[in-house]
Design an enzyme around this catalytic site. Structure first.
Site, PDB file in Angstrom:
ATOM      1  CD  GLU A  23      -2.928   1.022   2.382  1.00 50.38           C
ATOM      2  OE1 GLU A  23      -3.849   1.855   2.442  1.00 50.38           O
ATOM      3  OE2 GLU A  23      -2.824   0.072   3.197  1.00 50.38           O
ATOM      4  CG  ASN A 170      -9.501  -1.609   1.475  1.00 46.97           C
ATOM      5  OD1 ASN A 170      -9.082  -2.726   1.727  1.00 46.97           O
ATOM      6  ND2 ASN A 170      -9.343  -0.580   2.315  1.00 46.97           N
ATOM      7  CD  GLU A 171     -10.013  -2.036   6.162  1.00 46.99           C
ATOM      8  OE1 GLU A 171     -10.030  -0.897   6.678  1.00 46.99           O
ATOM      9  OE2 GLU A 171      -9.204  -2.916   6.495  1.00 46.99           O
ATOM     10  CD  GLU A 294      -6.119  -4.582   4.460  1.00 43.76           C
ATOM     11  OE1 GLU A 294      -5.946  -4.182   5.636  1.00 43.76           O
ATOM     12  OE2 GLU A 294      -6.590  -3.865   3.549  1.00 43.76           O
TER      13      GLU A 294
END
Length: 502
Positions: A23, A170-171, A294
């Site tokens: 990231e 994402n999330e 993750e």
């Protein structure tokens, strides 16, 4: 006694279970992976040669990028074209630093080429648009004479890339937009509809799944999507010894904090099984996979470092967490298609730490090195049992904490007409060695040389740039015969055995 039955094959262990995550966070990309072509640090097209070589040795199968929380504020057009013209933006999630987008789509896919791994792209659903997502897929994978493909060609890439894995958002329950599961599910279906397959490139689409024990998210999501929309859903789970405000030190921890950490790491198995049970209700044919994209330990940052950079050291405790987690993923490889530890360099539970021209491999790196033989192998039945063949796992009790002393998984591959077993074991005890009898069915025998790799040290031990090999696995060869062998596991250790059986 560990009973191993090579005849009872259970599931294929996808290489992607040994995946990594990168990231735009702290020094993961810049300094950690990418230094630029003009750097004094040896590089190939800007990628650090030492880091690429170290990761290639792990047979790294897949790399996720550009995030993480960064993914839902990343606009891919900012990272293409001449570097001097690329947009400078504030990385609001991680430290508030200026991101100059020197590392973009072309650079990431070049990195994957150097690593010989599959790219896993996270598409911006949070602050992006459907058109933006659709055109990014076209930019990367389409051929022909469209405006978008010609833009790629102008930027130096004539042929399209192969791209399999695409995560859409994402999330999104948190940093990716604070969405409710029903709102996200509708957005996901809309976005995935416009992420097209071009030519022979076929996308594997991943929906944003739950965080930890958020079983309602899984239920609501699975009730609204099916295998025509998604190939998999993601799960995020971090092992945090304390709470999110005071996570605990990476290196200075008590015995109790050690056992709390291992207990929380092992809890992922219960979480996985409960999410899978919910998925089964809506997907009884198992058409949708689970991806733990993750996972890893998360501690307080190292003193004196930027709190937004998530830079932490990595001890033998982390090696035990890694071994236990990978054994769990292997044991559930019938449903888990991928896992991505966070993160690959300089962030959280990293494989590698860098400092200017220096590089060190962490204890977590060694575990991935030891376990790589499981990639693409077949899981076989293995379980701890007593003399009467009743399941009987050794247990460690510390204050109010009870955890299994032994973590294990076993796989088989066929080589030259013979069965090659890979057996991975870890002893979670801080103080006591563990003697493990490995028993095959009477029809089988271990034969020839066994390669035995062992990693063990005091739980708080870690590597430094001045002492980069303080915690390091060592390998020996032993003569193994018969259907019973005894392995002695030192306290706080990880072991990998490769041996032919016939």
């Amino acid at each position: 006694m560990l009973h191993i039955n090579p005849d009872k094959t259970l599931s294929h262990i996808a290489p992607e279970i040994y995946g990594q995550f990168s990231e735009h966070l702290g020094r993961c990309i810049y300094d950690g992976i990418y230094v630029g072509e003009d750097s004094d640090i040896p590089n190939v097209k800007g990628m650090r040669k030492d880091v690429v070589e170290a990761l290639r040795a792990l047979h790294l199968p897949v790399l996720r990028w550009p995030g993480g929380c960064f993914a839902d504020e990343y606009h891919w057009r900012d990272g293409i074209g001449p570097k001097e013209n690329r947009r400078r933006m504030v990385n609001t999630n991680w430290g508030g630093i200026v991101e100059d987008n020197r590392f973009g789509t072309h650079e990431f896919l070049e990195l994957c080429d150097q690593l010989d791994c599959e790219p896993y792209i996270a598409v911006n659903l949070g602050s992006g648009t459907v058109q933006e997502a659709a055109e990014w897929i076209e930019y990367m994978t389409a051929d022909g004479d469209s405006t978008i493909t010609n833009l790629r060609k102008e930027n130096g890439r004539t042929k399209p890339w192969h791209l399999k894995y695409v995560g859409i958002g994402n999330e999104n329950w948190g940093c990716g937009g604070s969405m409710s599961p029903d709102f996200y599910a509708n957005e996901y279906k809309r976005y995935q509809c416009f992420c097209k397959n071009y030519g022979n490139n076929k996308l594997y689409k991943v929906a944003c799944g739950p965080s930890g024990e958020d079983y309602n998210w899984t239920k609501e999501l699975m009730s609204r999507i099916d295998h025509e929309h998604a190939n998999g859903i993601s799960l995020h789970y971090y092992t945090v010894p304390g709470d999110w405000e005071h996570k605990g030190s990476a290196t200075d921890f008590s015995d109790e904090e050690y056992y709390i950490t291992i207990s929380k790491a092992l809890h992922i198995e219960d979480i996985i099984e409960k999410h899978l049970a919910i998925m089964d209700e809506y997907d009884p044919n198992h058409d949708i996979d689970l991806l733990v994209d993750e996972w890893g330990t998360w501690y307080d940052v190292e003193p004196g470092t930027n709190p937004g950079f998530l830079y932490q050291q990595n001890t033998m405790r982390d090696a035990i967490v890694t071994a236990a987690s990978l054994n769990i993923f292997n044991k559930h490889s019938d449903r888990i298609a991928m896992a991505n530890i966070a993160q690959v360099v300089n962030v959280l539970q990293a494989m590698i730490l860098t400092e200017d021209t220096k590089i060190l491999k962490t204890p977590t790196y060694d575990v991935f090195q030891m376990y790589k033989e499981h990639q693409d192998a077949t899981l076989v039945e293995s379980y701890a049992a007593d003399a009467a063949n009743r399941i009987n796992e050794p247990v460690i009790s510390y204050n109010d904490i009870s955890i299994p002393a032994l973590s294990e998984s076993v796989s088989v591959t066929e080589q030259n007409g013979q069965k090659l077993l890979t057996i991975t074991l870890s002893n979670t005890s801080l103080t006591d060695s563990l003697s493990v009898e490995l028993e095959l069915p009477i029809k089988y025998s271990f034969c020839g040389k066994a390669s035995v790799a062992m990693l063990h040290a005091e739980a708080r031990a870690y590597n430094t740039f001045d002492d980069p090999d303080r915690v390091r696995a060592f390998e020996t060869e032993e003569d193994w015969n018969g259907n019973l062998q005894v392995v002695s596991l030192p306290a706080c250790s990880v072991c990998r055995i490769c041996c032919y059986v016939s």
